[in-house]
Motif scaffolding. Structure first.
Motif, PDB file in Angstrom:
ATOM      1  N   LYS A  99      57.972  36.094  56.061  1.00 20.49           N
ATOM      2  CA  LYS A  99      57.541  36.741  54.842  1.00 20.49           C
ATOM      3  C   LYS A  99      56.936  36.066  53.870  1.00 20.49           C
ATOM      4  O   LYS A  99      55.443  36.481  53.803  1.00 20.49           O
ATOM      5  N   ARG A 100      56.476  35.021  53.818  1.00 21.71           N
ATOM      6  CA  ARG A 100      55.981  33.764  53.094  1.00 21.71           C
ATOM      7  C   ARG A 100      54.720  33.867  53.509  1.00 21.71           C
ATOM      8  O   ARG A 100      53.261  34.063  52.694  1.00 21.71           O
ATOM      9  N   GLU A 101      54.355  34.113  54.682  1.00 23.58           N
ATOM     10  CA  GLU A 101      52.657  33.924  55.148  1.00 23.58           C
ATOM     11  C   GLU A 101      51.853  35.203  54.567  1.00 23.58           C
ATOM     12  O   GLU A 101      50.707  35.158  54.345  1.00 23.58           O
ATOM     13  N   PHE A 102      53.285  35.803  54.710  1.00 24.64           N
ATOM     14  CA  PHE A 102      52.213  37.618  55.028  1.00 24.64           C
ATOM     15  C   PHE A 102      51.477  37.319  52.763  1.00 24.64           C
ATOM     16  O   PHE A 102      50.434  38.175  52.534  1.00 24.64           O
ATOM     17  N   LEU A 103      53.073  37.158  52.213  1.00 22.26           N
ATOM     18  CA  LEU A 103      52.154  37.418  50.624  1.00 22.26           C
ATOM     19  C   LEU A 103      51.269  36.098  50.389  1.00 22.26           C
ATOM     20  O   LEU A 103      51.032  36.692  49.370  1.00 22.26           O
ATOM     21  N   LEU A 104      51.045  35.074  51.008  1.00 19.85           N
ATOM     22  CA  LEU A 104      49.940  34.254  51.157  1.00 19.85           C
ATOM     23  C   LEU A 104      48.639  34.674  51.501  1.00 19.85           C
ATOM     24  O   LEU A 104      48.266  34.550  50.037  1.00 19.85           O
ATOM     25  N   LYS A 105      49.052  35.192  52.342  1.00 19.31           N
ATOM     26  CA  LYS A 105      47.486  36.184  52.981  1.00 19.31           C
ATOM     27  C   LYS A 105      47.012  37.022  52.034  1.00 19.31           C
ATOM     28  O   LYS A 105      46.525  37.443  51.542  1.00 19.31           O
ATOM     29  N   THR A 106      48.167  37.663  51.527  1.00 16.43           N
ATOM     30  CA  THR A 106      47.813  39.417  50.789  1.00 16.43           C
ATOM     31  C   THR A 106      47.203  38.755  49.255  1.00 16.43           C
ATOM     32  O   THR A 106      46.453  38.986  48.527  1.00 16.43           O
ATOM     33  N   SER A 107      47.892  37.450  48.914  1.00 20.42           N
ATOM     34  CA  SER A 107      47.139  36.769  47.336  1.00 20.42           C
ATOM     35  C   SER A 107      46.151  36.212  47.924  1.00 20.42           C
ATOM     36  O   SER A 107      45.080  36.802  46.601  1.00 20.42           O
ATOM     37  N   LYS A 108      45.741  35.902  49.288  1.00 25.14           N
ATOM     38  CA  LYS A 108      44.096  35.430  48.665  1.00 25.14           C
ATOM     39  C   LYS A 108      43.136  36.459  49.566  1.00 25.14           C
ATOM     40  O   LYS A 108      42.064  36.394  48.865  1.00 25.14           O
ATOM     41  N   GLU A 109      43.929  38.083  49.986  1.00 21.82           N
ATOM     42  CA  GLU A 109      43.161  39.014  50.304  1.00 21.82           C
ATOM     43  C   GLU A 109      42.668  39.279  48.675  1.00 21.82           C
ATOM     44  O   GLU A 109      41.807  39.866  47.942  1.00 21.82           O
ATOM     45  N   GLN A 110      43.516  39.570  47.807  1.00 23.85           N
ATOM     46  CA  GLN A 110      43.228  39.824  47.053  1.00 23.85           C
ATOM     47  C   GLN A 110      42.130  39.064  45.726  1.00 23.85           C
ATOM     48  O   GLN A 110      41.601  39.274  44.793  1.00 23.85           O
ATOM     49  N   GLU A 111      42.481  37.510  45.335  1.00 17.64           N
ATOM     50  CA  GLU A 111      42.032  36.969  45.179  1.00 17.64           C
ATOM     51  C   GLU A 111      40.353  37.171  45.567  1.00 17.64           C
ATOM     52  O   GLU A 111      39.519  36.977  44.898  1.00 17.64           O
ATOM     53  N   GLU A 112      39.962  36.989  46.834  1.00 21.37           N
ATOM     54  CA  GLU A 112      38.401  37.765  47.947  1.00 21.37           C
ATOM     55  C   GLU A 112      38.231  38.980  47.099  1.00 21.37           C
ATOM     56  O   GLU A 112      37.221  38.823  46.662  1.00 21.37           O
ATOM     57  N   SER A 113      38.855  39.310  47.018  1.00 16.55           N
ATOM     58  CA  SER A 113      38.183  41.177  46.270  1.00 16.55           C
ATOM     59  C   SER A 113      37.914  40.664  44.876  1.00 16.55           C
ATOM     60  O   SER A 113      37.191  41.460  44.795  1.00 16.55           O
ATOM     61  N   LEU A 114      38.791  40.366  44.203  1.00 15.74           N
ATOM     62  CA  LEU A 114      38.691  39.684  43.115  1.00 15.74           C
ATOM     63  C   LEU A 114      37.196  39.582  42.716  1.00 15.74           C
ATOM     64  O   LEU A 114      36.207  39.413  41.893  1.00 15.74           O
ATOM     65  N   ARG A 115      36.814  38.139  43.447  1.00 18.04           N
ATOM     66  CA  ARG A 115      35.817  36.950  43.129  1.00 18.04           C
ATOM     67  C   ARG A 115      34.624  37.999  44.134  1.00 18.04           C
ATOM     68  O   ARG A 115      34.083  38.001  42.900  1.00 18.04           O
ATOM     69  N   GLU A 116      35.163  38.962  44.887  1.00 16.81           N
ATOM     70  CA  GLU A 116      33.449  40.179  45.337  1.00 16.81           C
ATOM     71  C   GLU A 116      33.207  40.692  44.150  1.00 16.81           C
ATOM     72  O   GLU A 116      32.043  41.349  43.902  1.00 16.81           O
ATOM     73  N   LEU A 117      34.128  41.823  43.230  1.00 21.15           N
ATOM     74  CA  LEU A 117      34.024  42.392  41.742  1.00 21.15           C
ATOM     75  C   LEU A 117      33.056  41.595  41.016  1.00 21.15           C
ATOM     76  O   LEU A 117      32.247  42.492  40.053  1.00 21.15           O
ATOM     77  N   VAL A 118      33.923  40.654  40.135  1.00 24.66           N
ATOM     78  CA  VAL A 118      33.030  39.766  39.573  1.00 24.66           C
ATOM     79  C   VAL A 118      31.371  39.323  40.786  1.00 24.66           C
ATOM     80  O   VAL A 118      30.870  39.371  39.526  1.00 24.66           O
ATOM     81  N   GLN A 119      31.491  39.113  41.643  1.00 31.57           N
ATOM     82  CA  GLN A 119      29.576  39.225  42.454  1.00 31.57           C
ATOM     83  C   GLN A 119      29.190  39.985  42.381  1.00 31.57           C
ATOM     84  O   GLN A 119      27.494  40.808  42.070  1.00 31.57           O
ATOM     85  N   GLN A 120      29.155  41.709  42.336  1.00 35.77           N
ATOM     86  CA  GLN A 120      28.791  42.407  41.989  1.00 35.77           C
ATOM     87  C   GLN A 120      28.600  42.974  40.807  1.00 35.77           C
ATOM     88  O   GLN A 120      27.729  42.994  40.271  1.00 35.77           O
ATOM     89  N   ARG A 121      29.447  42.970  39.555  1.00 38.70           N
ATOM     90  CA  ARG A 121      29.069  42.683  38.181  1.00 38.70           C
ATOM     91  C   ARG A 121      28.167  41.734  37.695  1.00 38.70           C
ATOM     92  O   ARG A 121      27.163  42.650  37.259  1.00 38.70           O
ATOM     93  N   LYS A 122      27.860  40.774  38.542  1.00 40.44           N
ATOM     94  CA  LYS A 122      26.805  40.212  37.720  1.00 40.44           C
ATOM     95  C   LYS A 122      25.759  40.203  38.462  1.00 40.44           C
ATOM     96  O   LYS A 122      24.670  40.081  37.768  1.00 40.44           O
ATOM     97  N   GLU A 123      25.473  41.098  40.119  1.00 40.37           N
ATOM     98  CA  GLU A 123      23.696  41.629  40.394  1.00 40.37           C
ATOM     99  C   GLU A 123      24.318  42.386  39.330  1.00 40.37           C
ATOM    100  O   GLU A 123      22.578  42.756  39.122  1.00 40.37           O
ATOM    101  N   ALA A 124      24.675  43.208  38.934  1.00 44.44           N
ATOM    102  CA  ALA A 124      24.761  44.790  38.385  1.00 44.44           C
ATOM    103  C   ALA A 124      23.813  44.227  37.473  1.00 44.44           C
ATOM    104  O   ALA A 124      23.089  44.993  36.728  1.00 44.44           O
ATOM    105  N   ARG A 125      24.767  43.239  36.115  1.00 40.45           N
ATOM    106  CA  ARG A 125      24.483  42.542  34.721  1.00 40.45           C
ATOM    107  C   ARG A 125      22.873  41.996  35.486  1.00 40.45           C
ATOM    108  O   ARG A 125      21.972  42.432  34.289  1.00 40.45           O
ATOM    109  N   SER A 126      21.971  41.935  36.281  1.00 34.70           N
ATOM    110  CA  SER A 126      21.219  40.807  36.205  1.00 34.70           C
ATOM    111  C   SER A 126      19.983  42.313  36.597  1.00 34.70           C
ATOM    112  O   SER A 126      18.612  41.397  36.708  1.00 34.70           O
ATOM    113  N   ASN A 127      20.293  42.808  37.164  1.00 36.64           N
ATOM    114  CA  ASN A 127      19.346  44.219  38.225  1.00 36.64           C
ATOM    115  C   ASN A 127      18.762  44.859  36.702  1.00 36.64           C
ATOM    116  O   ASN A 127      18.885  45.173  35.546  1.00 36.64           O
TER     117      ASN A 127
END
Length: 127
Positions: A99-127
């Motif tokens: 359960k601990r491993e699953f929580l850590l994995k989902t937390s990292k996945e969520q952080e990664e998806s948020l980073r991707e969202l921020v990166q997409q927004r930066k790219e959208a603003r620069s275009n």
């Protein structure tokens, strides 16, 4: 102009959601850690008890606890009971670790998806 505000609101919502999930995950991880420590302590107690019981002579009268009373038992029965309890502790420890491993994995996945969202927004603003 309004599309930028919508993107900002979406980012703000995503950050808020991640923060809430991070707090919940931290609480759960602390709870798992406490349960793990308690189980490790119980397992150690069972090991010590089994070691002491194995040092007894075969004709020693031993009693096992059943609720509020004690029942006369044999040494092999006590040994089997202790081994069974240790096995249950091991199973629960493995479950908590999974359960601990699953929580850590989902937390990292969520952080990664948020980073991707921020990166997409930066790219959208620069275009």
């Amino acid at each position: 102009m309004s599309s930028i505000n919508v993107m900002d609101l979406e980012l703000k919502r995503a950050f808020t959601e991640m923060q809430v999930n991070k707090i919940e995950t931290t609480k759960k991880l602390k709870m798992f850690e406490l349960q793990t420590e308690m189980l490790k302590t119980s397992k150690k107690k069972y090991e010590i008890t089994d070691k002491e019981v194995s040092n007894l002579t075969p004709d020693t009268r031993v009693y096992s606890s059943v609720g509020r009373m004690f029942v006369l038992s044999s040494l092999p029965e006590i040994h089997d009971e202790i081994i069974s309890k240790q096995g249950k502790c091991d199973e629960i420890l493995k479950s908590l670790d999974d359960k601990r491993e699953f929580l850590l994995k989902t937390s990292k996945e969520q952080e990664e998806s948020l980073r991707e969202l921020v990166q997409q927004r930066k790219e959208a603003r620069s275009n």
